[in-house]
Design an enzyme around this catalytic site. Structure first.
Site, mmCIF file in Angstrom:
data_model
loop_
_atom_site.group_PDB
_atom_site.id
_atom_site.type_symbol
_atom_site.label_atom_id
_atom_site.label_comp_id
_atom_site.label_asym_id
_atom_site.label_seq_id
_atom_site.Cartn_x
_atom_site.Cartn_y
_atom_site.Cartn_z
ATOM 1 N N ARG A 89 47.547 -37.088 -28.712
ATOM 2 C CA ARG A 89 48.812 -36.343 -28.552
ATOM 3 C C ARG A 89 49.777 -36.880 -29.589
ATOM 4 O O ARG A 89 50.066 -38.087 -29.623
ATOM 5 C CB ARG A 89 49.377 -36.539 -27.144
ATOM 6 C CG ARG A 89 50.792 -36.042 -27.014
ATOM 7 C CD ARG A 89 51.294 -36.002 -25.606
ATOM 8 N NE ARG A 89 50.727 -34.883 -24.887
ATOM 9 C CZ ARG A 89 51.240 -34.374 -23.754
ATOM 10 N NH1 ARG A 89 52.324 -34.898 -23.220
ATOM 11 N NH2 ARG A 89 50.664 -33.357 -23.153
ATOM 12 N N HIS A 126 48.944 -26.528 -27.783
ATOM 13 C CA HIS A 126 48.562 -27.295 -26.585
ATOM 14 C C HIS A 126 47.357 -26.584 -25.944
ATOM 15 O O HIS A 126 47.459 -25.992 -24.869
ATOM 16 C CB HIS A 126 49.760 -27.344 -25.634
ATOM 17 C CG HIS A 126 49.668 -28.402 -24.582
ATOM 18 N ND1 HIS A 126 48.623 -29.320 -24.510
ATOM 19 C CD2 HIS A 126 50.495 -28.698 -23.536
ATOM 20 C CE1 HIS A 126 48.833 -30.117 -23.472
ATOM 21 N NE2 HIS A 126 49.951 -29.765 -22.867
ATOM 22 N N GLN A 149 46.155 -27.212 -22.206
ATOM 23 C CA GLN A 149 47.049 -26.608 -21.221
ATOM 24 C C GLN A 149 46.696 -25.137 -21.005
ATOM 25 O O GLN A 149 46.531 -24.680 -19.865
ATOM 26 C CB GLN A 149 48.509 -26.715 -21.714
ATOM 27 C CG GLN A 149 49.506 -26.053 -20.794
ATOM 28 C CD GLN A 149 49.620 -26.762 -19.456
ATOM 29 O OE1 GLN A 149 49.821 -27.970 -19.409
ATOM 30 N NE2 GLN A 149 49.482 -26.039 -18.352
ATOM 31 N N ASP A 203 58.337 -22.346 -20.244
ATOM 32 C CA ASP A 203 58.229 -23.770 -20.584
ATOM 33 C C ASP A 203 59.659 -24.263 -20.833
ATOM 34 O O ASP A 203 60.601 -23.463 -20.905
ATOM 35 C CB ASP A 203 57.342 -23.931 -21.836
ATOM 36 C CG ASP A 203 57.078 -25.399 -22.195
ATOM 37 O OD1 ASP A 203 57.362 -26.289 -21.350
ATOM 38 O OD2 ASP A 203 56.616 -25.670 -23.321
ATOM 39 N N CYS A 249 53.978 -25.048 -17.484
ATOM 40 C CA CYS A 249 53.036 -26.130 -17.796
ATOM 41 C C CYS A 249 53.496 -27.476 -17.246
ATOM 42 O O CYS A 249 52.685 -28.385 -17.107
ATOM 43 C CB CYS A 249 52.829 -26.216 -19.310
ATOM 44 S SG CYS A 249 54.359 -26.528 -20.206
ATOM 45 N N ARG A 281 44.141 -28.800 -14.894
ATOM 46 C CA ARG A 281 44.001 -29.571 -16.135
ATOM 47 C C ARG A 281 42.793 -30.507 -16.010
ATOM 48 O O ARG A 281 42.015 -30.689 -16.932
ATOM 49 C CB ARG A 281 45.273 -30.413 -16.402
ATOM 50 C CG ARG A 281 46.532 -29.621 -16.671
ATOM 51 C CD ARG A 281 46.479 -28.888 -18.001
ATOM 52 N NE ARG A 281 46.204 -29.787 -19.121
ATOM 53 C CZ ARG A 281 47.117 -30.522 -19.749
ATOM 54 N NH1 ARG A 281 48.390 -30.451 -19.396
ATOM 55 N NH2 ARG A 281 46.790 -31.304 -20.772
HETATM 56 N N1 CP Z 1 51.757 -30.132 -19.235
HETATM 57 C C1 CP Z 1 51.572 -31.328 -19.820
HETATM 58 O O1 CP Z 1 50.913 -31.447 -20.869
HETATM 59 O O2 CP Z 1 52.151 -32.348 -19.159
HETATM 60 P P1 CP Z 1 52.321 -33.842 -19.668
HETATM 61 O O3 CP Z 1 53.300 -33.814 -20.810
HETATM 62 O O4 CP Z 1 52.833 -34.595 -18.485
HETATM 63 O O5 CP Z 1 50.988 -34.346 -20.138
HETATM 64 N N1 NVA Z 2 56.663 -27.707 -24.996
HETATM 65 C C1 NVA Z 2 56.592 -28.948 -24.263
HETATM 66 C C2 NVA Z 2 55.312 -29.047 -23.519
HETATM 67 C C3 NVA Z 2 55.130 -30.283 -22.718
HETATM 68 C C4 NVA Z 2 53.843 -30.315 -21.969
HETATM 69 C C5 NVA Z 2 56.740 -30.104 -25.236
HETATM 70 O O1 NVA Z 2 56.126 -30.076 -26.318
HETATM 71 O O2 NVA Z 2 57.488 -31.039 -24.936
#
Ligand code: CP
Ligand code: NVA
Length: 328
Positions: free
Chosen positions: A123, A150, A153, A245, A285, A313
């Site tokens: 990530r 993502h 997700q 989101d 999400c 997930r």
């Molecule tokens: N939805 C999601 O990816 O959550 P986190 O940021 O908690 O991993």
């Molecule tokens: N769009 C959000 C998603 C988090 C799971 C971010 O990138 O922070």
């Protein structure tokens, strides 16, 4: 002598084990539709087995390095539990604690980790880092979120929708909010599965045209549809699912006040949900900001399936890990 181009390898050889055609998961744009189908089928099977108390140790003795350069609750924990339930181990590696945080190259990190573990999930912010990691690794690399996309997700969300409605083709999903990483993966995922998608964002936060163009061919092939309507109420009309989101993603904290102003009329609340189909579900999400992109009564109300999404997930990532890292 004439030379013929070799035919593409079928994802499901007759009578044999079904396999993914990709060796890493970087974006849904690069994941063929039949691979999505295989991941969702495998997840369904693994979820049923787990619920029946028959865990499937498909990755016994295997190891996953999980590099996190951004915060995470769901992704981190679901990957860790997934590896445990599959009989393997995940090593959580905070970006700042690695030599990566002190300037070691992604390429060298990828080469070194490839000598120790069986898979890498990462990530990070810049999507090019994930691409660089996969170019230099000799093992599968899984995108656990970048500023661009993502995919894990959205695979879990497609699974959740299929579980709820029994199908994906022809379902109408309204995505209302920021044209961000989640929205981009949703565009790709919807195009590959024949979902009808309506996007609604303020003009300055709309999804990039390139993502739309990238998904054109898939959408055509799978009879998906994509509409844009800047009016959130009209976008929600007749939707089977309303998805949103956060308005301020990780890394955009300085834009908080500006974004809150721009997205003000895009909140998912009871008034907006009343325009969707009577059986419509609310999706997010997570993490969510109650009172910003969604009202408390909607996210905590009967139409919300956000915790099913979060649970799935785990099951979907187990499928991804088993298919990418399991014995072929
Ligand atoms: N939805 C999601 O990816 O959550 P986190 O940021 O908690 O991993
Ligand atoms: N769009 C959000 C998603 C988090 C799971 C971010 O990138 O922070």
């Amino acid at each position: 002598m004439t030379t013929k181009k070799a035919a593409a390898k079928p994802a499901a050889p007759k009578g044999g084990k079904r396999k993914l055609s990709v060796t890493s998961l970087l974006t849904l744009a690069q994941l063929p539709a039949q691979d999505i189908e295989l991941i969702l089928d495998t997840a369904k099977d693994l979820k049923a087995k787990q619920k029946a108390g028959r865990p499937a140790p498909l990755l016994a003795g295997k190891t996953l390095a999980a590099i996190f350069e951004k915060s995470s609750t769901r992704t981190r924990v679901s990957f860790e539990v997934a590896m445990h339930q599959l009989g393997g181990v995940m090593y959580y590696l905070a970006g700042r604690d690695l030599q990566l945080g002190r300037g070691e190259s992604i390429a060298d990190t990828a080469r070194v980790l490839s000598r120790y573990v069986d898979g890498i999930t990462i990530r990070t912010d810049d999507h090019r880092k994930v691409v660089e990691m996969s170019k230099n690794a000799t093992i599968p690399v899984i995108n656990a979120l970048t500023d661009y996309s993502h995919p894990c997700q959205i695979l879990a969300d497609l699974f959740t929708l299929k579980e709820r409605f029994g199908k994906l083709k022809g379902l109408r999903v309204a995505y209302i909010g920021d044209g961000n990483n989640v929205a981009r993966s949703l565009i790709f995922g919807a195009a590959k599965t024949g979902v009808q998608l309506v996007m609604s964002s303020p003009a300055e936060y709309a999804i990039d045209k390139q993502a739309v163009d990238f998904s054109d061919r898939d959408r055509e092939k799978n009879h998906g549809e994509l509409y844009f309507n800047p009016d959130p109420i009209r976008a929600a009309q007749g939707a089977d699912a309303v998805y949103t989101d956060v308005w301020v993603s990780m890394g955009q904290e300085k834009e908080h006040a500006l974004r809150l102003r721009a997205f003000k009329k895009y909140q998912i609340n009871a008034k907006l949900m009343a325009n969707a189909a009577p059986s419509a579900v609310f999706m997010h999400c997570l993490p969510a900001h109650r009172g910003e992109e969604v009202s408390e009564d909607v996210i905590d109300g009967p139409q919300s399936i956000v915790f099913d999404q979060a649970e799935n997930r785990l099951h979907v990532q187990k499928a991804i890990l088993a298919l990418l890292m399991g014995d072929k």
